[in-house]
Design an enzyme around this catalytic site. Structure first.
Site, short mmCIF file in Angstrom:
data_model
loop_
_atom_site.label_atom_id
_atom_site.label_comp_id
_atom_site.label_asym_id
_atom_site.label_seq_id
_atom_site.Cartn_x
_atom_site.Cartn_y
_atom_site.Cartn_z
N VAL A 14 0.82 -1.22 0.00
CA VAL A 14 0.00 0.00 0.00
C VAL A 14 0.85 1.27 0.00
O VAL A 14 0.33 2.36 -0.22
CB VAL A 14 -0.97 0.07 1.21
CG1 VAL A 14 -1.98 -1.05 1.16
CG2 VAL A 14 -0.22 0.06 2.52
N GLY A 15 2.15 1.12 0.28
CA GLY A 15 3.02 2.30 0.28
C GLY A 15 3.63 2.63 1.64
O GLY A 15 4.03 3.76 1.88
N THR A 17 6.55 1.79 2.76
CA THR A 17 7.96 2.18 2.59
C THR A 17 8.06 3.59 2.02
O THR A 17 8.89 4.40 2.46
CB THR A 17 8.67 1.17 1.68
OG1 THR A 17 8.55 -0.12 2.27
CG2 THR A 17 10.12 1.51 1.49
N LYS A 38 13.58 -1.06 9.39
CA LYS A 38 12.75 -2.16 8.89
C LYS A 38 13.29 -3.41 9.57
O LYS A 38 14.21 -4.07 9.07
CB LYS A 38 12.90 -2.26 7.36
CG LYS A 38 12.19 -3.45 6.73
CD LYS A 38 10.72 -3.21 6.53
CE LYS A 38 10.06 -4.39 5.82
NZ LYS A 38 8.63 -4.13 5.54
N ASP A 55 13.67 -2.11 1.38
CA ASP A 55 13.00 -0.96 1.99
C ASP A 55 14.02 -0.02 2.61
O ASP A 55 13.93 1.21 2.49
CB ASP A 55 11.97 -1.43 3.04
CG ASP A 55 10.79 -2.15 2.41
OD1 ASP A 55 10.82 -2.39 1.19
OD2 ASP A 55 9.82 -2.47 3.14
N ALA A 118 5.63 -5.25 8.61
CA ALA A 118 5.67 -6.07 7.40
C ALA A 118 4.21 -6.38 7.09
O ALA A 118 3.46 -6.78 7.99
CB ALA A 118 6.45 -7.35 7.65
N GLY A 119 3.81 -6.16 5.83
CA GLY A 119 2.41 -6.39 5.48
C GLY A 119 1.51 -5.53 6.35
O GLY A 119 1.70 -4.33 6.46
#
Ligand SMILES: Nc1ncnc2c1ncn2[C@@H]1O[C@H](COP(=O)(O)OP(=O)(O)O)[C@@H](O)[C@H]1O
Ligand SMILES: [Mg+2]
Length: 239
Positions: A14-15, A17, A38, A55, A118-119
């Site tokens: 979805v953005g 990062t 990250k 990332d 993450a996710g």
């Protein structure tokens, strides 16, 4: 004084990062020595024998971070699957205590740290017993939720905020990312207000689709300017 946020999304891709890097870049531009980390990266890419957490490479490019990769990322796995599975496929294990320690060190060392999950919130990091939501709770961080602009996003965002609250987590703001002006119809115009009403969480920005930006291709043209314009980044310093 805010020490950091955990950046999650309503879904993978979805953005998170892009928004994490953009916000970090804006804060640094305004003299706030922010960093982005990250802690667990799956889908890391192999470059001349080294696994590179994509990332983190993007944060360094877009926000001008100079910290070595190992200070910004702890676990990296090549398989582009959920971290718990990526670790297993790589013959490794994600240890929650190590993960929490790594993040706490970053939060202690820096004025402001964004931790990219993450996710989404329900993604297992070490396994079902330790998810992104568990990490957030251990770190006692408030959440930023990145959401898509279009159809489906009300539901995904409401569910994410509700899940966060069921974990006792606080959500500071929602950032809608990737709006294509030419595709902005009734849904895209209606979503932010409905999402705010249904969640009680402010939409702190709507970031457009930026043709000069690609995490995979290592391009960040116009990102920091766009986030500076579109997101209420000052509110996040004071929250
Ligand atoms: N505002 C944007 N403009 C252009 N491309 C974007 C934008 N936001 C995300 N992308 C692209 O969409 C893909 C997913 O974004 P990313 O930030 O990596 O998502 P996540 O971290 O949530 O998985 C990447 O290819 C990224 O370059
Ligand atoms: Mg990401």
């Amino acid at each position: 004084m805010v020490k950091g946020y955990l950046v999650t999304g309503t879904d993978t891709g979805v953005g998170k990062t892009v928004i994490t890097a953009g916000l970090t870049g804006v804060w640094r531009r305004h003299g706030v020595p922010a960093v982005a980390i990250k802690p667990v990266q799956s889908g890391a890419v192999l470059h001349s024998g080294d696994l590179i957490p994509e990332d983190v490479a993007f944060y360094r490019l877009a926000a001008g971070l100079n910290e070595p990769l190992d200070e910004l990322n702890l676990y990296r796995f090549a398989p582009a699957v959920s971290p718990h599975l990526a670790a297993t496929l790589s013959g490794e294990k994600v240890l929650p205590a190590r993960l929490v320690h790594f993040c706490r060190e970053a939060l202690r060392r820096h004025r402001l740290t964004l931790v990219e999950g993450a996710g989404g919130l329900g993604v297992p990091l070490s396994g079902p017993q330790f998810t992104v939501a568990d990490l957030c709770r251990e770190l006692a961080l408030s959440l930023l939720v990145v959401a898509r602009p279009g159809l489906g996003s009300i539901n995904h965002t409401v569910l994410t905020v509700s899940y966060a609250r069921s974990y006792g987590l606080e959500v500071t703001g929602i950032i809608i990312n990737g709006l294509r002006p030419e595709a902005a119809g009734p849904t895209e115009k209606d979503n932010p207000g409905v999402i705010e009403t249904m969640t009680g969480v402010p939409v702190l920005g709507i970031v457009p689709y930026l043709p000069g930006v690609s995490v995979e291709e290592g391009r960040a043209r116009g990102l920091v300017d766009a986030v500076e314009r579109a997101v209420d980044w000052r509110a996040l310093l004071e929250a």
